[in-house]
Design a protein around this motif. Structure first.
Motif, mmCIF file in Angstrom:
data_model
loop_
_atom_site.group_PDB
_atom_site.id
_atom_site.type_symbol
_atom_site.label_atom_id
_atom_site.label_comp_id
_atom_site.label_asym_id
_atom_site.label_seq_id
_atom_site.Cartn_x
_atom_site.Cartn_y
_atom_site.Cartn_z
ATOM 1 N N GLY A 236 0.845 -1.179 0.027
ATOM 2 C CA GLY A 236 -0.069 -0.412 -0.276
ATOM 3 C C GLY A 236 0.994 1.746 -0.194
ATOM 4 O O GLY A 236 1.107 1.479 -0.954
ATOM 5 N N GLY A 238 3.458 0.854 1.947
ATOM 6 C CA GLY A 238 5.455 0.309 0.435
ATOM 7 C C GLY A 238 6.233 0.338 1.602
ATOM 8 O O GLY A 238 7.406 0.962 1.578
ATOM 9 N N THR A 375 0.254 -10.056 5.836
ATOM 10 C CA THR A 375 0.010 -8.598 6.728
ATOM 11 C C THR A 375 -0.454 -8.653 8.489
ATOM 12 O O THR A 375 -0.598 -7.806 8.632
ATOM 13 C CB THR A 375 0.270 -7.856 6.214
HETATM 14 C C1 LIG Z 1 -2.774 -6.118 6.624
HETATM 15 C C2 LIG Z 1 -2.464 -4.592 6.116
HETATM 16 N N1 LIG Z 1 -1.348 -4.936 4.509
HETATM 17 C C3 LIG Z 1 -0.828 -4.258 3.906
HETATM 18 C C4 LIG Z 1 -0.876 -3.016 4.047
HETATM 19 C C5 LIG Z 1 0.375 -1.932 3.505
HETATM 20 O O1 LIG Z 1 1.103 -1.733 3.796
HETATM 21 P P1 LIG Z 1 2.675 -0.830 3.335
HETATM 22 O O2 LIG Z 1 2.218 0.573 4.167
HETATM 23 O O3 LIG Z 1 3.472 -1.253 4.414
HETATM 24 O O4 LIG Z 1 2.259 -1.083 2.178
HETATM 25 C C6 LIG Z 1 -1.410 -2.424 5.048
HETATM 26 C C7 LIG Z 1 -1.650 -0.794 5.294
HETATM 27 O O5 LIG Z 1 -2.387 -0.702 5.669
HETATM 28 C C8 LIG Z 1 -2.349 -4.162 5.885
HETATM 29 O O6 LIG Z 1 -2.993 -3.086 6.148
#
Ligand SMILES: Cc1ncc(COP(=O)(O)O)c(C=O)c1O
Ligand SMILES: [Zn+2]
Length: 390
Positions: A236, A238, A375
């Motif tokens: 998102g 990153g 994540t």
């Molecule tokens: C479950 C989950 N995965 C991935 C992301 C994206 O994260 P990043 O900002 O490290 O790309 C988010 C961001 O809100 C998230 O909540």
């Protein structure tokens, strides 16, 4: 920590003071005396340290940690899922899932917030504020509660209900806006000076990256001092990807690894894929993605501030970027759950769909070690899972 350095122009900043962006507008990164760190940060020494990300103290801001037990999440050998992913004549034998849903508040966002809030407390912050797609808000609210600092969380009105509830339970002030995270970011930027908020927005303070980079350190430790060949990361803002690549650079400087890198794969939602579009068009920066819409709320980031860093890391590691549709995520979430017992967020499920595509195309070889990042936990996505199971 020695100092802060601009990721774009290299200008140096005093790390003992509150710092946000560089005067050139780009994110600052923390720098350490890595030669000194390498003397004590060893596989042997790590064996007796606490099972939280604070075990990597030499390469983290040296504050009194505000900790809820984050990090050292399970790295699951996903044998049944791997066997179902066709790769040439074989399947993926060395497929692993790093399950970040096991963190406090159910996502990897806890990693960034333990370091950011610890540092903010040390610097005397009176109130913390951040825009969020969902999980970052929950994590900030939790760590702010633990630190005894008020928090203001600004989120789109249609953020999953669990994210809203946890923020309220943690005692944060929740502001809901009709818009996207980019609108929430503008709201924080416009109000922070008047209200005296310490801005914890993604990459607008230097320490969330520091917590998130520990995902890279953990992979190295959990694989016994080695890194995998390929890493799939739902991207998102990153920060996870940027953080891990920073960790790999630090490891090389400490003499742990050579110049080789895992190939980083940025996975986005088809309904919000600014990095994928830029990657396919061979551009260095991403365009704002209009009308962003996806059930993977964490991937609904239409204009990531770290676009330049993300794209250069994909190039440097010989990685790639691709997207998954909402339907593909829902299907992949069911596969991950029923084959491996992992109840994932749609963002994590997206990596399963992406791995299937890159295995089918021959981009991944059957004997390669592949890590998928889940994540976040599926328990926070009741709305999406209701659709997946309908
Ligand atoms: C479950 C989950 N995965 C991935 C992301 C994206 O994260 P990043 O900002 O490290 O790309 C988010 C961001 O809100 C998230 O909540
Ligand atoms: Zn700069």
């Amino acid at each position: 920590m020695v100092e802060l350095e601009c990721s774009a122009c290299g200008k140096k900043y005093d790390a003992s003071k509150e710092q946000h962006l560089c005067t050139c507008g780009k994110p600052l990164l923390a720098r350490y005396d890595l030669r000194r760190a390498a003397a004590t940060l060893t596989l042997e020494n790590l064996k007796s340290r606490p099972r939280t990300l604070w075990r990597y103290a030499e390469v983290l801001p040296n504050d009194a940690p505000v900790s809820l037990g984050e990090g050292m999440t399970a790295l699951v050998h996903a044998e049944r899922l791997g066997a179902s992913i066709h790769c040439g004549p074989g399947s993926l034998r060395r497929l692993y899932v790093k399950d970040e849903g096991l963190n406090p508040t159910g996502s990897f966002k806890a990693r960034g917030m333990t370091t950011a809030v610890s540092r903010a407390k040390q610097l005397g912050a009176k109130a913390l504020a951040a825009p969020t797609a969902g999980n970052a808000g929950g994590a900030l609210a939790a760590y702010a509660a633990a630190a005894g600092i008020p928090a203001v969380i600004v989120m789109p009105a249609d953020t999953p209900a669990a994210n809203v509830m946890e923020c309220q339970a943690f005692g944060a002030k929740v502001v809901k806006l009709n818009g996207l995270i980019s609108d929430c970011g503008k709201y924080v930027a416009e109000h922070k000076d008047r209200e005296g908020w310490y801005d914890v927005s993604t990459l607008k303070e230097p320490y969330r990256v520091e917590g998130k980079k520990t995902m890279g350190y953990e992979l190295w430790e959990q694989f016994g001092g080695k890194l995998p060949d390929v890493i799939f990361y739902p991207t998102g803002g990153g920060v996870g990807l940027i953080g891990m690549c920073k960790a790999f650079d630090e490891m090389q400087e400490m003499g742990w690894i050579g110049a080789e890198r895992p190939r980083m794969v940025a996975v986005q939602a088809e309904g919000c894929a600014p990095i994928v579009r830029a990657w396919e068009a061979h551009q260095n920066t991403a365009q704002f993605f209009q009308n962003a819409a996806t059930i993977a709320s964490g991937l609904r980031v239409p204009g990531p501030l770290g676009d330049l860093l993300i794209l250069s890391m994909l190039r440097q590691t010989k990685g790639t970027a691709l997207s998954a549709t909402d339907e593909e995520m829902l299907q992949a979430g069911r596969e991950l759950a029923s084959l491996e017992g992992i109840f994932a967020a749609p963002e994590g499920a997206a990596t399963v769909s992406a791995a299937r595509k890159l295995a089918a195309s021959g981009w991944i070889k059957p004997d390669e070690t592949v890590v998928l990042f889940n994540t976040g936990t599926g328990y926070k996505y009741a709305e999406a899972w209701q659709r997946a199971l309908a």
